[in-house]
Design an enzyme around this catalytic site. Structure first.
Site, PDB file in Angstrom:
ATOM      1  N   ARG A 131     -17.120  12.823   0.145  1.00  0.00           N
ATOM      2  CA  ARG A 131     -18.035  11.714  -0.159  1.00  0.00           C
ATOM      3  C   ARG A 131     -19.244  11.807   0.769  1.00  0.00           C
ATOM      4  O   ARG A 131     -19.080  11.834   1.993  1.00  0.00           O
ATOM      5  CB  ARG A 131     -17.308  10.373   0.040  1.00  0.00           C
ATOM      6  N   HIS A 155     -26.734   4.661   1.018  1.00  0.00           N
ATOM      7  CA  HIS A 155     -25.977   4.403   2.241  1.00  0.00           C
ATOM      8  C   HIS A 155     -26.988   4.016   3.320  1.00  0.00           C
ATOM      9  O   HIS A 155     -27.124   4.682   4.337  1.00  0.00           O
ATOM     10  CB  HIS A 155     -25.130   5.616   2.633  1.00  0.00           C
ATOM     11  N   GLU A 182     -21.469  -0.739   1.011  1.00  0.00           N
ATOM     12  CA  GLU A 182     -21.364  -1.933   1.858  1.00  0.00           C
ATOM     13  C   GLU A 182     -22.580  -2.854   1.802  1.00  0.00           C
ATOM     14  O   GLU A 182     -23.288  -3.032   2.801  1.00  0.00           O
ATOM     15  CB  GLU A 182     -21.084  -1.524   3.312  1.00  0.00           C
ATOM     16  N   ASN A 188     -13.917   0.139   1.800  1.00  0.00           N
ATOM     17  CA  ASN A 188     -13.926   0.661   3.165  1.00  0.00           C
ATOM     18  C   ASN A 188     -13.140  -0.312   4.028  1.00  0.00           C
ATOM     19  O   ASN A 188     -13.453  -1.502   4.087  1.00  0.00           O
ATOM     20  CB  ASN A 188     -15.358   0.753   3.717  1.00  0.00           C
ATOM     21  N   TYR A 191     -11.424  -0.984   7.881  1.00  0.00           N
ATOM     22  CA  TYR A 191     -11.283  -0.594   9.283  1.00  0.00           C
ATOM     23  C   TYR A 191     -10.390  -1.524  10.082  1.00  0.00           C
ATOM     24  O   TYR A 191      -9.617  -1.094  10.912  1.00  0.00           O
ATOM     25  CB  TYR A 191     -12.665  -0.537   9.956  1.00  0.00           C
ATOM     26  N   GLU A 199     -13.518   4.735   2.854  1.00  0.00           N
ATOM     27  CA  GLU A 199     -13.652   4.971   4.296  1.00  0.00           C
ATOM     28  C   GLU A 199     -12.479   4.321   5.006  1.00  0.00           C
ATOM     29  O   GLU A 199     -12.114   3.183   4.698  1.00  0.00           O
ATOM     30  CB  GLU A 199     -14.935   4.337   4.878  1.00  0.00           C
TER      31      GLU A 199
HETATM   32  C1  FCB Z   1     -19.066   1.730   7.945  1.00  0.00           C
HETATM   33  C2  FCB Z   1     -20.196   2.597   7.445  1.00  0.00           C
HETATM   34  C3  FCB Z   1     -20.152   4.009   7.928  1.00  0.00           C
HETATM   35  C4  FCB Z   1     -19.663   4.120   9.352  1.00  0.00           C
HETATM   36  C5  FCB Z   1     -18.416   3.315   9.562  1.00  0.00           C
HETATM   37  C6  FCB Z   1     -17.848   3.395  10.954  1.00  0.00           C
HETATM   38  O1  FCB Z   1     -19.460   0.407   7.940  1.00  0.00           O
HETATM   39  O2  FCB Z   1     -20.220   2.604   6.050  1.00  0.00           O
HETATM   40  O3  FCB Z   1     -21.422   4.553   7.747  1.00  0.00           O
HETATM   41  O4  FCB Z   1     -20.654   3.782  10.221  1.00  0.00           O
HETATM   42  O5  FCB Z   1     -18.645   1.980   9.237  1.00  0.00           O
END
Ligand code: FCB
Length: 462
Positions: free
Chosen positions: A84, A128, A173, A299, A301, A353
């Site tokens: 990607r 992006h 995002e 995405n 995290y 992500e």
């Molecule tokens: C996300 C972004 C990516 C990267 C990660 C850690 O928010 O999409 O570009 O910076 O965080």
């Protein structure tokens, strides 16, 4: 292979499951002024004193623009079947409208060809974050004209890359672009206005829907979708005020994007809270935004912990933190996906992500990033658990292929499974890259055994 970090091996994923790594144009390409590229809002933002923690910029980054062939080999050597990446709008259309830049278009066309030749499916993100600065000079995403400019740009990319890519993503995002770019101002273009933030988010969604319609009208038959940054949002305490705030923030982060796309309506509670700062919406906009998508990129995290006083810091939760001070909370991924599956008619999901920044140290040519391996292993396990409950997930991509420019954190935070020595541009597999490679080999072997089992059953051989 270390006996540790094998949670993910308890699961056999479908044979056609997409396993990838992800990057974005501004974070890796460098060559910020090469071959006719125009400046983006991130080129400008990096010049603002104090905006980037280490006062760095994207002028050189990982020199991917010059090293892309070796980087494609690197990706192939991981054993992934997908990559990607994003197209830099100002590289292919320097002013964001009008003339296109052949050198830029050619760069992405060659990249796509090389990936396909190696059996790696290209997942192309159109935005992006690196909006052409020339469009920002005219109001950027707050200006409704930018919507049409984006559709024109997307159409040109489709003309050039066509149906040979695996999928197109309109935006990466939109919450980050809107809120971090226009409300807190910690990301480009660095503005601080809530009304602008909400107008920007509406225009991003509108341009997403219009792009889906435009590309399909042009004959696009590869999957089209958007990528959202999502997480469970929880109150920092049991207080009524914190709980109310958590519901509102869930509305701003998740429902503000999911509701218009899947239910053709903005969430009422967020609208009421906005009052006069609500965006201007024209008749028919929501019909366009709700144009059916082929997939949704998520995405993930960490979770969001919110309190009524506005602080977003986790309060002594006891969860481990990564190098960004983000809580490591794999259960959040299953919780999030199961909740979304209950609340919305989901198309296939890709985790576009997932990964972490950790304080890596290169010692005698090696980076033993066990903390990153643990993170990825736990999240693949959490993903499999959500799938076992019926959530339709088609793929998973690690953020990131290699260390890169981490926005306002500069180069100090490293997310790669491949280490980059910025002085020499040398790429070195971290232990996590080896782990991912082994995991993918193991998955292929499992499928091989499963298929052999099926054949045996059919032919009666045991
Ligand atoms: C996300 C972004 C990516 C990267 C990660 C850690 O928010 O999409 O570009 O910076 O965080």
């Amino acid at each position: 292979m270390s006996p540790k970090h094998t949670l993910s091996r308890a699961h056999t994923f479908p044979a056609d499951f997409v396993w990838g790594v992800a990057t974005s144009s501004f974070q890796i390409e460098g060559a910020a002024q090469a071959d006719g590229k125009g400046p983006s809002i991130w080129d400008s933002f990096c010049q603002v004193p104090g905006a980037i923690a280490d006062a760095s910029n994207g002028l050189v980054a990982c020199e991917h623009y010059d090293r892309w062939q070796a980087d494609v080999d690197l990706i192939a050597s991981l054993g992934v079947n997908a990559y990607r990446f994003s197209v830099s709008w100002p590289r292919v259309q320097p002013l964001g409208q009008g003339a296109f830049n052949e050198a830029g278009l050619n760069f992405y066309a060659q990249l796509v060809d090389a990936l396909i030749a190696k059996g790696i499916a290209p997942y192309v993100t159109l935005n992006h974050w690196d909006l052409p600065q020339a469009l920002q000079d005219q109001g950027g995403w707050a200006n409704r004209d930018t919507v049409q400019h984006f559709v024109n740009y997307a159409s040109e990319i489709f003309k050039r890359l066509g149906n040979r890519v695996a999928a197109y993503t309109t935006h990466n995002e939109p919450w980050v672009i809107a809120v971090l770019g226009h409300e807190s101002g910690i990301f480009a273009p660095g503005l601080k206005s809530r009304a602008t933030t909400m107008q920007v988010s509406h225009h991003l969604l509108l341009s997403h829907g219009m792009t889906l319609q435009a590309l399909r009208a042009q004959g696009c038959n590869v999957p089209l979708g958007i990528v959202l940054n999502l997480s469970p949002t929880v109150p920092a305490s049991d207080s009524a005020a914190d709980q109310a705030k958590a519901i509102l923030e869930d509305g701003r982060l998740l429902r503000w994007y999911m509701d218009p796309i899947f239910k053709k309506v903005y969430p009422q509670d967020v609208m009421a809270d906005l009052g006069s700062e609500a965006p201007h919406i024209e008749p028919g906009d929501l019909d366009i935004i709700a144009t059916p998508m082929d997939y949704l990129g998520v995405n993930y995290y960490t979770r969001s912990v919110v309190s009524a006083d506005g602080s977003w810091k986790p309060q002594n939760s006891g969860l481990p933190l990564n190098d960004m001070d983000w809580e490591i909370f794999p259960e959040g991924l299953s919780q999030l996906l199961i909740r979304m599956h209950q609340d919305y008619p989901l198309p296939p999901i890709y985790i576009t992500e997932n990964g972490g920044a950790f304080p890596d140290a290169l010692k005698v040519g090696q980076v033993d990033d066990q903390d990153r391996i643990r993170y990825i292993d736990q999240h693949i396990d959490a993903l499999a658990q959500a799938m076992a409950q019926g959530v339709p997930v088609n793929g998973y991509m690690v953020w990131s292929l290699m260390d890169n420019f981490e926005w306002s954190s500069g180069y100090a935070k490293r997310f790669g499974i491949v280490h980059v020595d910025y002085a020499s541009q040398k790429r070195t597999f971290k232990a996590s890259a080896h782990w991912y490679q082994d995991f993918l080999t193991y998955q292929r072997q499992q499928q091989h055994h499963a298929n052999a089992g099926k054949t045996a059953a059919i032919t009666g051989v045991d």
